[in-house]
Scaffold this motif. Structure first.
Motif, PDB file in Angstrom:
ATOM      1  N   ARG A  24     -30.155  72.386 -44.070  1.00 12.53           N
ATOM      2  CA  ARG A  24     -29.974  73.973 -44.550  1.00 12.53           C
ATOM      3  C   ARG A  24     -30.964  74.621 -43.757  1.00 12.53           C
ATOM      4  N   ARG A  25     -32.206  74.403 -43.604  1.00  9.00           N
ATOM      5  CA  ARG A  25     -33.127  74.857 -42.886  1.00  9.00           C
ATOM      6  C   ARG A  25     -33.085  74.952 -41.306  1.00  9.00           C
ATOM      7  N   GLU A  79     -29.192  79.145 -36.095  1.00  6.38           N
ATOM      8  CA  GLU A  79     -28.371  80.402 -36.272  1.00  6.38           C
ATOM      9  C   GLU A  79     -29.191  81.568 -35.859  1.00  6.38           C
ATOM     10  N   ALA A  80     -30.379  81.775 -36.188  1.00  5.57           N
ATOM     11  CA  ALA A  80     -31.238  82.953 -35.962  1.00  5.57           C
ATOM     12  C   ALA A  80     -31.393  82.983 -34.634  1.00  5.57           C
ATOM     13  N   HIS A 106     -30.187  74.543 -39.672  1.00  5.23           N
ATOM     14  CA  HIS A 106     -29.026  75.349 -39.267  1.00  5.23           C
ATOM     15  C   HIS A 106     -29.481  76.876 -39.486  1.00  5.23           C
ATOM     16  N   ALA A 107     -29.939  77.205 -40.280  1.00  2.00           N
ATOM     17  CA  ALA A 107     -30.526  78.582 -40.374  1.00  2.00           C
ATOM     18  C   ALA A 107     -31.345  78.984 -39.315  1.00  2.00           C
ATOM     19  N   LYS A 108     -32.187  78.166 -38.849  1.00  2.00           N
ATOM     20  CA  LYS A 108     -33.231  78.372 -37.719  1.00  2.00           C
ATOM     21  C   LYS A 108     -32.208  78.531 -36.503  1.00  2.00           C
TER      22      LYS A 108
END
Length: 487
Positions: free
Chosen positions: A472-473, A479-480, A475-477
């Protein structure tokens, strides 16, 4: 599961179509192709050859233990030293080769060729060695060059394969390693001990292994086509700044909980595999014929060929069914099955009372059901938790860190325990059967394998917490980063 983008033939085709003003492939179709990526048959074949070469080397010395004790006066402790020296050099060199690959300093094809040639030189010279000290140098040389093979192969597989097929492809390449082990064990078990004139068979064995390594190097040079490799901005940094960058990368790996869990399970999970080569000596002391002992020692690798392929596909299926909990569950299942099979083989059945058929059945079950973790869980998870540009490095560092401890503990531990339990190599052992030495070696093997694997089973349980969190971390990185680029 989101995929990290890499250059593929499909993307090259799309670029050409755009240049010609033709209509681009629909996004849905592009996504579908990304989800079904896997290496071409030719690339997969040569990656399997490289893996088989590594497997061949891992079994040459263990399969010749009896002959080397007889001809050169080596003791069980000497083999522990040889193995430890080789693995220390492997562990030191693996990050070096991984960094060269990920930074684009050398082409990955070139690194694989250098590894095969260096290994060929080392084992060819081994065929002519007069004493232990030269052997020790040559095993260190083998370790240095073999260290280049696995991280680079795994990085290529991860780049070329979609998430939902990595277990299957890693399983095939891992199966090739076991094929190499099987061929080495089966041939060595029957060739190492007899003499051809005044020359012991083990010398011919190592010379033949060198020829195989040179053939693999030639094949890689002539037929392996290296795919495009995605590099990040750090690859442009040179000199001392590059060293600082790589150190920062390692520290960033250590801040990933899943990476730390993989090291933990790897240390205790690798200790048993580092001593498995003693099974040929164990079967011989149990009174089995040379052909029976060599078949049993090689059988595990044959069953493992199918087990790795089955395990990879099962892990892929569990990952589709249970998401990020599927691969940890697959590892827990396989370790839980493997522990009692090994316990029965070395301790549960007293030496001299086990028949060839009983041992054959135990090894078959273990090979088919107890060997899934590497291909179905370890390599796919390591491929997932970092960006594509760091995959060879993360494989290399994880292997180096886990193996440094495991290979320092395993061989010396089984050697010390065996002598404590009464192992010796004297006149009785030279005759081929020694139930007292078999009993001592079996007790040492059971303790060195089963206890660490119980800890490994507990470690895999932690992945149910860390793996989903880290994905999750990541993928969030990503996407950012995409949003920042769009701005």
């Amino acid at each position: 599961m989101e995929l990290t983008s890499v250059a593929t033939p499909a993307s090259n085709k799309s670029e050409k179509m755009e240049e010609k003003g033709e209509k681009e492939m629909p996004k849905v179709e592009q996504d579908q192709m990304q989800e079904e990526r896997e290496p071409s048959t030719l690339i997969l074949f040569w990656l399997c050859c490289v893996s088989a070469l590594e497997g061949m080397d891992t079994q040459l010395v263990p399969a010749c233990q009896f002959a080397l004790q007889r001809d050169l006066g080596l003791q069980l402790g000497h083999f522990a030293v040889l193995f430890t020296v080789q693995m220390v050099l492997t562990n030191l060199a693996a990050p070096f080769w991984g960094i060269l690959a990920d930074r684009g300093t050398l082409k990955r094809k070139t690194i694989l060729m250098l590894g095969a040639i260096g290994e060929g030189v080392a084992i060819t010279i081994f065929a002519f060695v007069p004493n232990f000290w030269v052997m020790m140098f040559l095993r260190g040389m083998s370790g240095f060059f073999l260290a280049s093979l696995r991280p680079v192969c795994n990085g290529l597989i991860a780049d070329l394969t979609s998430d939902n097929k990595r277990g299957k492809i890693f399983g095939r390449v891992q199966s090739a390693l076991l094929v190499g082990m099987f061929c080495s064990l089966l041939i060595a078990g029957n060739v190492a001990n007899p003499y051809v004139g005044n020359i012991p068979g083990w010398r011919f064995l190592f010379a033949g292994g060198g020829v195989v390594a040179f053939i693999v190097a030639l094949g890689l040079g002539g037929f392996l086509t290296e795919p495009p490799h995605q590099l990040d901005e750090s690859a442009k940094v040179k000199g001392c700044a590059a060293v600082r960058t790589e150190l920062c990368t390692v520290l960033s790996f250590l801040r990933i909980p899943t990476f730390c869990v993989m090291i933990m399970q790897g240390v205790f999970g690798t200790i048993p595999w580092s001593v498995m080569g003693n099974n040929l000596l164990f079967f011989k002391f149990c009174g089995l014929e040379d052909w029976q002992a060599s078949i049993l020692a090689a059988e595990g690798t044959v069953a493992g060929v199918f087990g790795n392929s089955i395990g990879g596909m099962i892990a892929d299926a569990l990952a589709r069914r249970f998401g990020y909990h599927g691969r940890p569950l697959s590892a827990q299942i396989t370790v839980a099955i493997g522990i009692p099979m090994v316990f029965l083989q070395f301790y549960g059945i007293p030496p001299g009372e086990g028949t060839f058929g009983v041992y054959f059945a135990l090894i078959a079950v273990f090979g088919l059901l107890g060997s899934w973790a590497q291909s179905g869980t370890n390599f796919p998870i390591l491929s997932d938790i970092v960006p594509a540009s760091d995959r060879s490095k993360v494989m290399a560092w994880e292997c180096a860190m886990e193996n440094s401890l495991a290979n320092a503990i395993g061989p010396s531990m089984v050697s010390s325990l065996a002598f404590a339990f009464g192992y010796k190599f004297g006149a009785e052992e030279l005759s081929g059967q020694s139930l007292s030495s078999a009993r001592a070696l079996g007790q040492a093997m059971a303790a060195t394998i089963c206890i660490p694997w119980m800890i490994t089973l507990a470690a895999y349980s932690l992945l149910h917490w860390s793996y989903p969190r880290d994905m999750r971390r990541l993928h969030a990185k990503q996407e950012a980063a995409k949003e920042q680029m769009q701005v």
